[in-house]
Design an enzyme around this catalytic site. Sequence first.
Site, PDB file in Angstrom:
ATOM      1  N   ILE A   1       0.843  -1.196   0.000  1.00 18.01           N
ATOM      2  CA  ILE A   1       0.000   0.000   0.000  1.00 18.01           C
ATOM      3  C   ILE A   1       0.879   1.248   0.000  1.00 18.01           C
ATOM      4  O   ILE A   1       1.918   1.295   0.668  1.00 18.01           O
ATOM      5  CB  ILE A   1      -0.947  -0.012   1.212  1.00 18.01           C
ATOM      6  CG1 ILE A   1      -1.917  -1.206   1.087  1.00 18.01           C
ATOM      7  CG2 ILE A   1      -1.720   1.296   1.337  1.00 18.01           C
ATOM      8  CD1 ILE A   1      -2.856  -1.386   2.256  1.00 18.01           C
TER       9      ILE A   1
ATOM     10  N   TYR B   1       4.919   1.370  -0.458  1.00 13.91           N
ATOM     11  CA  TYR B   1       5.446   0.019  -0.209  1.00 13.91           C
ATOM     12  C   TYR B   1       5.401  -0.856  -1.456  1.00 13.91           C
ATOM     13  O   TYR B   1       5.964  -1.938  -1.480  1.00 13.91           O
ATOM     14  CB  TYR B   1       4.680  -0.645   0.938  1.00 13.91           C
ATOM     15  CG  TYR B   1       5.184  -0.237   2.303  1.00 13.91           C
ATOM     16  CD1 TYR B   1       6.090  -1.034   2.986  1.00 13.91           C
ATOM     17  CD2 TYR B   1       4.776   0.942   2.900  1.00 13.91           C
ATOM     18  CE1 TYR B   1       6.572  -0.670   4.229  1.00 13.91           C
ATOM     19  CE2 TYR B   1       5.245   1.333   4.140  1.00 13.91           C
ATOM     20  CZ  TYR B   1       6.148   0.514   4.806  1.00 13.91           C
ATOM     21  OH  TYR B   1       6.637   0.886   6.038  1.00 13.91           O
TER      22      TYR B   1
ATOM     23  N   ASP C   1       5.379  -9.639   5.515  1.00 13.03           N
ATOM     24  CA  ASP C   1       5.660  -8.233   5.239  1.00 13.03           C
ATOM     25  C   ASP C   1       6.310  -8.110   3.867  1.00 13.03           C
ATOM     26  O   ASP C   1       7.137  -8.950   3.480  1.00 13.03           O
ATOM     27  CB  ASP C   1       6.603  -7.658   6.296  1.00 13.03           C
ATOM     28  CG  ASP C   1       5.883  -7.290   7.584  1.00 13.03           C
ATOM     29  OD1 ASP C   1       4.637  -7.327   7.595  1.00 13.03           O
ATOM     30  OD2 ASP C   1       6.571  -6.978   8.580  1.00 13.03           O
ATOM     31  N   VAL C   2       5.996  -7.042   3.150  1.00 16.07           N
ATOM     32  CA  VAL C   2       6.516  -6.867   1.798  1.00 16.07           C
ATOM     33  C   VAL C   2       7.919  -6.265   1.783  1.00 16.07           C
ATOM     34  O   VAL C   2       8.672  -6.462   0.822  1.00 16.07           O
ATOM     35  CB  VAL C   2       5.558  -5.993   0.962  1.00 16.07           C
ATOM     36  CG1 VAL C   2       5.588  -4.547   1.438  1.00 16.07           C
ATOM     37  CG2 VAL C   2       5.886  -6.086  -0.510  1.00 16.07           C
ATOM     38  N   ASP C   3       8.287  -5.518   2.824  1.00 17.95           N
ATOM     39  CA  ASP C   3       9.602  -4.877   2.839  1.00 17.95           C
ATOM     40  C   ASP C   3      10.674  -5.845   3.352  1.00 17.95           C
ATOM     41  O   ASP C   3      11.528  -5.498   4.169  1.00 17.95           O
ATOM     42  CB  ASP C   3       9.569  -3.605   3.691  1.00 17.95           C
ATOM     43  CG  ASP C   3       9.038  -3.844   5.102  1.00 17.95           C
ATOM     44  OD1 ASP C   3       8.432  -4.912   5.344  1.00 17.95           O
ATOM     45  OD2 ASP C   3       9.208  -2.953   5.958  1.00 17.95           O
TER      46      ASP C   3
ATOM     47  N   HIS D   1      10.173 -13.604  17.293  1.00 18.85           N
ATOM     48  CA  HIS D   1      10.746 -12.301  16.960  1.00 18.85           C
ATOM     49  C   HIS D   1      12.251 -12.349  17.226  1.00 18.85           C
ATOM     50  O   HIS D   1      12.679 -12.706  18.314  1.00 18.85           O
ATOM     51  CB  HIS D   1      10.081 -11.214  17.796  1.00 18.85           C
ATOM     52  CG  HIS D   1      10.328  -9.828  17.302  1.00 18.85           C
ATOM     53  ND1 HIS D   1      11.574  -9.242  17.321  1.00 18.85           N
ATOM     54  CD2 HIS D   1       9.487  -8.897  16.753  1.00 18.85           C
ATOM     55  CE1 HIS D   1      11.498  -8.023  16.825  1.00 18.85           C
ATOM     56  NE2 HIS D   1      10.245  -7.790  16.472  1.00 18.85           N
TER      57      HIS D   1
ATOM     58  N   THR E   1       7.900  -6.760  24.619  1.00 21.38           N
ATOM     59  CA  THR E   1       7.129  -5.514  24.481  1.00 21.38           C
ATOM     60  C   THR E   1       5.647  -5.807  24.247  1.00 21.38           C
ATOM     61  O   THR E   1       5.035  -5.322  23.290  1.00 21.38           O
ATOM     62  CB  THR E   1       7.701  -4.657  23.328  1.00 21.38           C
ATOM     63  OG1 THR E   1       7.748  -5.452  22.134  1.00 21.38           O
ATOM     64  CG2 THR E   1       9.085  -4.152  23.657  1.00 21.38           C
TER      65      THR E   1
ATOM     66  N   GLU F   1       0.632  -6.475  15.791  1.00 26.89           N
ATOM     67  CA  GLU F   1       1.568  -7.423  16.394  1.00 26.89           C
ATOM     68  C   GLU F   1       1.239  -7.664  17.861  1.00 26.89           C
ATOM     69  O   GLU F   1       1.376  -8.784  18.364  1.00 26.89           O
ATOM     70  CB  GLU F   1       3.002  -6.927  16.243  1.00 26.89           C
ATOM     71  CG  GLU F   1       4.056  -7.911  16.732  1.00 26.89           C
ATOM     72  CD  GLU F   1       5.466  -7.439  16.446  1.00 26.89           C
ATOM     73  OE1 GLU F   1       6.020  -7.834  15.393  1.00 26.89           O
ATOM     74  OE2 GLU F   1       6.017  -6.679  17.269  1.00 26.89           O
TER      75      GLU F   1
ATOM     76  N   ASP G   1      16.799  -9.285  10.765  1.00 26.44           N
ATOM     77  CA  ASP G   1      17.213  -7.960  10.298  1.00 26.44           C
ATOM     78  C   ASP G   1      18.731  -7.877  10.472  1.00 26.44           C
ATOM     79  O   ASP G   1      19.232  -7.729  11.592  1.00 26.44           O
ATOM     80  CB  ASP G   1      16.510  -6.861  11.094  1.00 26.44           C
ATOM     81  CG  ASP G   1      16.711  -5.482  10.489  1.00 26.44           C
ATOM     82  OD1 ASP G   1      17.776  -5.244   9.882  1.00 26.44           O
ATOM     83  OD2 ASP G   1      15.811  -4.632  10.609  1.00 26.44           O
TER      84      ASP G   1
END
Length: 350
Positions: A119, A122, A207-209, A229, A241, A299, A322
Amino acid sequence: MELRDFWGKSSKSWLFLILLFIASFGFYSNVFNWIPRWRQREVSQSCEAHHLQGQRESPPLSEGDCYPDTCRVPRVPRRVDVLLMTPWFAPIIWDGTYDSAILDAQFRNTTIGLTVFAIKKYVVFLKLFLETAEKYFMVGHRVIYYILTDRPADVPQIPLQEGRRVVILKVRNYTRWQDVSLHRMEMISNFSQQRFLHEVDYLVSADVDMKFSDHVGVEILSSLFGTLHPGFYASDRQRFTYERRPLSQAYIPEDEGDFYYAGGFFGGSVAEVYRLTTACHQAMVVDKANGIEAVWHEESHLNKYLLYHKPTKVLSPEYVWDERMLRKPPYLRRLRYVAVPKNHAQIRSR
């Protein structure tokens, strides 16, 4: 004849018969004990011969062939450096804990749906996402890429393997990126009921990124799976978190929690994903009515749902990583799905 006279005259004969019986019993006992050992050697030799003959003469099996082999027991290396099972006996998937060939045969007639939201800006991540998915995601299996976007004309055309296709689903835009994030659960729920239930067997939300950088196959499939995570795998739950404000429907008390799951990669059977996304969306509607927004949006609600509806399979941080934010630990043998470098402020703007 008196009895003692009879025993006296016949004692030698009786003694002979007793000794003969004992000797016979010992002989046959040894024979019966020897037969299983002989049979075991015969079967073992037969298996070795069958294996050698199969190496020389057997034609290669087709992808769908699968039959019991009494001579070969698949061996999966055991890992002792990572947690392999949850407290509720759900497997945690790491490299070296499964046999891909067996699982590919088990899921050979399965269709997997992969939902991704592209969207606003992105949409620029779609090309790399699809190209790497074609290289690493569910290779050899039927896949439908569901692209949920407000810019259908900007969806790139990528060469696809046989049995795989792209379906573009037009959705509305939202001013705030937080609203886009919050409405993901609603959109997945709606489309699950409208078409996913009729088109695919399993659904994966991603997720697309991100980009696929190594094998991601049917080893992830289960009724309901979540992904650990990467930022919290080695942490205790006091550092998770979670949403800690009791007013929110995503609230988790300080003394509760198993794992912290990433919102960027989860899934399961379409029916289970429908239940999950519907419950999360309904909780967000209540939060909105109460004027509160969970700390990490969808999340936070995902973690609340998976706490009380235990996943049947858990994916290790190999499946979400990441490289810019985290140093790769020695127990992480493969990085399968990794974040793409980006400027968040620029991408999230109109």
